[in-house]
Design a protein around this motif. Structure first.
Motif, short mmCIF file in Angstrom:
data_model
loop_
_atom_site.label_atom_id
_atom_site.label_comp_id
_atom_site.label_asym_id
_atom_site.label_seq_id
_atom_site.Cartn_x
_atom_site.Cartn_y
_atom_site.Cartn_z
N GLY A 117 0.81 -1.23 0.00
CA GLY A 117 0.00 0.00 0.00
C GLY A 117 0.83 1.26 0.00
N TYR A 118 0.16 2.39 -0.19
CA TYR A 118 0.83 3.69 -0.28
C TYR A 118 0.31 4.66 0.78
CZ TYR A 118 2.23 2.04 -4.89
OH TYR A 118 2.75 1.32 -5.92
N GLU A 119 1.17 5.67 1.06
CA GLU A 119 0.75 6.82 1.86
C GLU A 119 0.06 7.82 0.93
OE1 GLU A 119 1.08 6.79 5.01
OE2 GLU A 119 2.84 5.59 5.53
N PHE A 120 -0.53 8.88 1.50
CA PHE A 120 -1.25 9.86 0.69
C PHE A 120 -0.32 10.57 -0.29
CE2 PHE A 120 0.59 12.50 3.92
CZ PHE A 120 0.76 13.74 3.34
N ASP A 121 0.97 10.64 0.04
CA ASP A 121 1.91 11.36 -0.82
C ASP A 121 2.68 10.41 -1.74
OD1 ASP A 121 3.40 10.10 1.10
OD2 ASP A 121 4.30 11.92 1.93
N GLY A 122 2.24 9.15 -1.81
CA GLY A 122 2.83 8.23 -2.77
C GLY A 122 3.95 7.34 -2.22
N ARG A 123 4.44 7.64 -1.00
CA ARG A 123 5.46 6.75 -0.41
C ARG A 123 4.83 5.38 -0.17
NH1 ARG A 123 6.83 9.32 5.10
NH2 ARG A 123 4.87 10.38 4.74
N GLU A 124 5.65 4.33 -0.14
CA GLU A 124 5.11 3.01 0.17
C GLU A 124 4.91 2.87 1.67
OE1 GLU A 124 7.70 0.00 -1.36
OE2 GLU A 124 7.07 0.31 -3.44
N ILE A 125 3.78 2.31 2.07
CA ILE A 125 3.60 1.97 3.49
C ILE A 125 4.58 0.86 3.82
CG2 ILE A 125 2.04 0.94 5.20
CD1 ILE A 125 -0.28 2.27 3.69
N ALA A 126 4.63 -0.14 2.93
CA ALA A 126 5.62 -1.23 3.01
C ALA A 126 5.77 -1.78 1.60
CB ALA A 126 5.13 -2.31 3.97
N PRO A 127 6.92 -2.39 1.29
CA PRO A 127 7.04 -3.03 -0.02
C PRO A 127 6.04 -4.20 -0.11
CG PRO A 127 9.18 -2.88 1.09
CD PRO A 127 8.14 -2.52 2.10
N LEU A 128 5.58 -4.48 -1.33
CA LEU A 128 4.62 -5.56 -1.52
C LEU A 128 5.22 -6.90 -1.09
CD1 LEU A 128 1.87 -6.45 -2.60
CD2 LEU A 128 2.90 -6.59 -4.88
N ASP A 129 4.48 -7.64 -0.26
CA ASP A 129 4.97 -8.91 0.29
C ASP A 129 4.62 -10.06 -0.66
OD1 ASP A 129 5.52 -11.20 1.73
OD2 ASP A 129 4.64 -10.45 3.60
N ILE A 130 5.57 -10.39 -1.54
CA ILE A 130 5.33 -11.40 -2.58
C ILE A 130 5.17 -12.80 -1.97
CG2 ILE A 130 6.35 -12.53 -4.61
CD1 ILE A 130 5.42 -9.78 -5.29
N ASP A 131 5.95 -13.10 -0.92
CA ASP A 131 5.84 -14.42 -0.29
C ASP A 131 4.43 -14.66 0.25
OD1 ASP A 131 8.46 -14.79 -0.86
OD2 ASP A 131 9.19 -14.32 1.17
N GLU A 132 3.87 -13.61 0.84
CA GLU A 132 2.52 -13.74 1.38
C GLU A 132 1.52 -13.95 0.25
OE1 GLU A 132 1.64 -14.18 4.34
OE2 GLU A 132 -0.54 -13.94 4.20
N LEU A 133 1.73 -13.25 -0.89
CA LEU A 133 0.85 -13.46 -2.04
C LEU A 133 0.90 -14.91 -2.50
CD1 LEU A 133 1.21 -10.37 -4.44
CD2 LEU A 133 -0.76 -11.02 -3.04
N ASP A 134 2.09 -15.51 -2.45
CA ASP A 134 2.22 -16.92 -2.84
C ASP A 134 1.40 -17.82 -1.91
OD1 ASP A 134 3.79 -16.51 -5.05
OD2 ASP A 134 5.69 -16.68 -3.94
N ARG A 135 1.46 -17.51 -0.61
CA ARG A 135 0.66 -18.31 0.34
C ARG A 135 -0.83 -18.13 0.06
NH1 ARG A 135 5.10 -17.06 3.68
NH2 ARG A 135 4.26 -15.04 4.33
N ILE A 136 -1.23 -16.89 -0.27
CA ILE A 136 -2.65 -16.63 -0.58
C ILE A 136 -3.05 -17.39 -1.85
CG2 ILE A 136 -4.30 -14.85 -1.29
CD1 ILE A 136 -2.65 -12.91 0.51
N ALA A 137 -2.14 -17.39 -2.85
CA ALA A 137 -2.43 -18.09 -4.10
C ALA A 137 -2.68 -19.57 -3.82
CB ALA A 137 -1.26 -17.91 -5.08
#
Lengths: 518, 361
Positions: A117-137
């Motif tokens: 996700g992002y902050e209002f000014d475009g900074r990342e809240i955190a980098p996208l967690d690809i490992d977690e996406l794999d577990r979700i997949a």
């Protein structure tokens, strides 16, 4: 060059053939369980009544409440993996937190929160967690879910993370249908996310429905492109509807109001659409329905779609009339579509608002002798109650003290008197098929709504201009003729309680469908 | 003891009443309401106690959101920020809190403390520091009673936090405001640590029961198909300013705040007249045709949707929207010279002298 407008309502399917500004034919047919046979029946009847050559029909526009009704009735709604890119933020309120329990269960309650996700000014809240996406997949595959909705915090500012997550999931789960929230909604996480989830849950239905419409047109020998009307009364191509069924949610009332305005040539008016059970009342300003200022619930779910401000009252042609002398009530119970069997004038045993209108000499339908014995007092009181209900509803929707006209449409409009208070009543020809006319005259729109950062020397004016360019671009991609595009909404709201430099801009443009000159 | 329990279903009324006293600003209380309801579903109802029942030696702490409510509707809190800010302030002070305080009975901050109170089991004191919404941290009655806003803790969703010690409440506002921007535009904070005795001197009393009652009135009137304006005016000793439609709206950002003015064309009894309302997040001054003020900050200027009867924020104002504007007298504390210094027309840059609502025509 002709246009075919079709409106598929809960009870009736209407069709009109239009040439330029004139309505050549309008017909009503019953809506059928499979939708298609009702569409074919109405369409064929309209084509033969207008006696036009099929090859000269260049556009077909369809309005349908099919997808809204699916959500309201919890039918044909599929399970969805609801994925939010957000952590560590937003964990306090998971996806679907404010949904009615039964709908949440129908959609399956599969919720996943992921770092990103992002902050209002475009900074990342955190980098996208690809490992977690794999577990979700893996979980999606194990549960055999067919659709997913991905929502990233502040995706209306930057959609990159949503798109990356979608691409990754689609690689891991071949055949999975994935909706990203930035394609659907505006700022407001829960509302945008809910719309994306509902959209994903309707994808199978929208695919089937678009296919069915396509087959119906083909069977009728029509090979032209077809469009479906969306919430704001503008069109989207059939292929878009396959992907974005939620964008049609409020098209019913919008089409009826736009059609009524068109049929009367009035651009400022109050439209009263009287059906069998309820009456919808809304205001038209400059030819478009006035939008609701508050959030709109669809089947109990809060959304932030821009919807017409329509007020419903429990009055229709089938409304039950009860009581005698001094205590007569009308509605909200109604015999509904059974009116043609149950009303007195149709040989039934139930006293309805339609019987009162016939007894008072307002209309001649069915058998007037069946209501000849009703007491004059009862008829008078019921009539006064009906007029009062309509007056109160119209007053609520009045946009100014100017005596603007009231346009009466819909099958139950025989209940409407000649004047309502100080307002004159217009009954357009073809009033019964105003919805289908509204679909046939619909325009194409483009919209931008997001937060612009006024850093690096950008001014409010340059950002507004950029937003307008993007909106025009979107309208043209949807088929608008460039020369006809005009801006109908332009708004910028600086973000409150923050030191400067960020403003939320909303621009909407509309134009005529290329090749249509209404 | 005159305490009462707030159940999850009561949060509807509290959120609506809080939006009304938000005087057009303070953010939509919806998110705070959902947060409170979801915590209460797990941890139980909140006990709201009268300030009279607070012991003099208690430690009482306000917990609230600081920053842009527009950010909060998109980047929802993690849920642990407020509890973390509270725990860290307690650790710094070396003492556990005995009760929580609502800093602002208008907007989003009217609902947030209920979530924290339910999570911690601490009672919430019936009252607040503003009696409405105001944009800056020092604009609370406690400032007038020499209560320091610091030590103050800010906490974000990532686990960052900081403690501020400042020489004045204005300085606290400046330092904390910059940090909320770095923390993503919104942070949850614990501040103004004070004793029970200080609470009793400074707090604006019974404003939480008031917003609940306002919300219940709005809901009952709407269910009876009446606009709630008349009932609210009667109950709150207010004044109907006008009913009108937005005819023009001008917004700009000045010094970090959304400022602007809305012009209204009168309708119904105000047919033929025009009105102007200036706002800086909140509605601050309402003027008639001749430019003479009809209501001035710190008195409250509240807007109701003339059709639906629900509170309207400055962000929702758009061309053609019909509203009924209502003036309400502010708490007497705000009408003192010290109060007017903090939140009077001069502080917001207006040349008008303050005059109480009911002395204006």
């Amino acid at each position: 060059m002709y246009r075919l407008g079709i409106d598929v309502g809960g009870t009736n399917t209407d069709a009109v053939i239009m040439a330029g500004r004139s309505v050549l034919a309008g017909v009503k047919a019953a809506t059928t369980e499979d939708v298609t046979s009702g569409v074919i029946e109405a369409m064929e009847a309209a084509i033969s009544k207008a006696a036009v050559e099929r090859s000269k029909i260049t556009h077909v526009m369809i309005g349908t409440t099919h997808f809204t009704n699916a959500v309201i009735e919890r039918k044909h709604v599929n399970p969805v993996a609801a994925i939010r890119l957000c952590l560590p933020a937003t964990a306090c309120l998971p996806p679907m937190v404010d949904w009615p329990e039964d709908l949440r269960q129908t959609v399956g309650g599969h919720r996943y929160l992921v770092r990103g996700g992002y902050e209002f000014d475009g900074r990342e809240i955190a980098p996208l967690d690809i490992d977690e996406l794999d577990r979700i997949a893996a979980d999606i595959s194990a549960k055999e879910l067919k659709a997913a909705a991905i929502t990233s915090v502040f995706s209306p500012i930057n959609a990159a993370m949503e798109t990356a997550a979608r691409d990754h999931l689609m690689k891991r789960c071949p055949g999975l249908r994935v909706v990203v929230s930035s394609d659907i909604g505006r700022i407001g996480l829960l509302e945008r996310e809910s719309a994306a989830i509902m959209n994903a849950s309707l994808l199978e239905l929208s695919g089937r429905t678009v296919d069915a419409f396509g087959r119906a047109l083909q069977a009728a020998g029509l090979s032209c492109p077809f469009f479906i009307t969306q919430n704001d009364g503008t069109l989207m191509g059939a292929e878009m509807v396959r992907e974005f069924p939620v964008l049609t949610f409020a098209s019913g009332p919008t089409n009826s109001m736009r059609g009524a305005a068109f049929l009367t040539g009035e651009s400022d008016a109050i439209v009263v659409d009287i059906g069998g059970t309820t009456t919808d009342i809304g205001a038209i300003q400059r030819g478009f329905p006035r939008q609701a200022s508050t959030v709109v619930d669809i089947g109990g779910v809060r959304t932030n779609f821009r919807m017409p401000d329509v007020f419903s009252i429990g009055l229709g042609g089938g409304s039950l009339v009860r009581g005698t002398g001094g205590a007569t009530s009308v509605g909200p119970q109604s015999v509904g579509y059974r009116i043609t069997k149950e009303a007195l004038v149709f040989g039934g045993g139930t006293l309805t608002a339609t019987d009162i209108a016939v007894a008072a000499g307002r209309a001649s339908i069915g058998n007037p002798a069946a209501v000849a014995s009703l007491s004059g007092e009862l008829v008078g009181e019921a009539l006064a109650e009906i007029v009062q209900m309509l007056e109160r509803g119209v007053e609520r929707s009045r946009i100014s003290p100017e005596p603007i006209p009231v346009i009466a449409v819909g099958g139950g409009s025989i209940l409407m008197p000649e004047r309502l208070g100080d307002l004159r009543v217009i009954r357009p020809e073809n009033f019964a098929v105003a919805n289908a006319v509204g679909a046939a005259i619909a325009q194409v729109s483009g919209e931008v709504d997001r937060i612009f950062s006024l850093a690096n020397g950008l001014t409010r004016e340059t950002c507004l201009k950029q937003a307008e360019e993007e909106a025009r671009e979107k309208a043209m991609r949807s088929g608008a003729a460039p020369a006809t595009i005009t801006v109908i909404e332009r708004e910028d709201v600086p973000l409150a309680y923050l030191p400067g430099n960020a403003t939320r801009i909303h621009v909407k443009v509309v134009g005529e469908m290329d090749g249509v000159h209404a | 003891m005159t305490s009462f329990q707030v159940m999850p279903q009561d949060m509807e009324a509290i959120a609506t009443g809080g939006a009304f006293l938000g005087t057009g600003g303070g953010g939509d209380p919806y998110i705070g309401k959902l947060m409170a309801q979801s915590v209460m579903a797990e941890k139980g109802p909140v006990t709201v106690i009268s300030p009279d029942d607070v012991e003099d030696d208690w430690l009482c702490l306000p917990v609230c959101m600081m920053g842009a409510p527009t950010v909060m509707v998109e980047k929802l809190p993690n849920g642990s920020e407020a509890g973390s800010a509270l725990a860290q302030l307690e650790a710094f002070l070396g003492r556990r809190a005995d009760a929580l305080i609502c800093i602002e009975a208008g907007g989003l901050n009217s609902t947030i403390p209920f979530a924290v109170a339910s999570a911690t089991g601490l009672p919430l004191i019936d009252g607040d520091g503003m009696g409405r919404a105001f944009p800056e941290l020092q604009m609370v009655s406690f400032t007038m009673h020499s209560v320091s806003a610091t030590p103050m803790v800010l906490a974000d969703d990532k686990g960052n936090s900081s403690i501020i010690n400042a020489i004045s409440n204005r300085w606290t506002e400046r330092l904390a405001r910059c940090q909320t921007v770095e923390m993503g535009g919104a942070a949850l904070v614990a501040l103004y640590p004070m004793s029970g005795a200080e609470v009793k001197r400074g707090i604006l009393r019974h404003t939480l029961s008031l917003i609940k009652e306002i919300g219940e009135t709005i809901s009952a009137e709407r269910n009876a198909h009446r606009n709630p304006a008349e009932a609210l005016i009667r109950r709150l000793g207010g004044k109907r300013l006008f009913s009108g439609r937005v005819a023009d709206i001008d917004r700009r950002t000045v010094g970090g705040f959304a400022r602007g003015q809305a012009l209204f064309k009168g309708m119904e009894a105000d047919e033929g007249k025009s009105f102007r309302v200036d706002f800086q997040n909140e509605f601050l001054i309402c003027r008639g045709d001749d430019g003479a003020p009809m209501a001035i900050t710190p008195d409250l200027i509240c807007a109701l949707d003339a059709d639906g009867g629900l509170p309207v924020t400055t962000e929702q104002l758009r061309y053609g929207l019909a509203v009924t504007m209502i003036g309400l007298p502010c708490d007497e504390q705000w009408r003192t010279p010290a109060g007017l210094d903090l939140v009077g027309p001069a502080y917001f840059g207006y040349n008008h002298e303050y005059a109480p609502l009911h002395s204006l025509s």
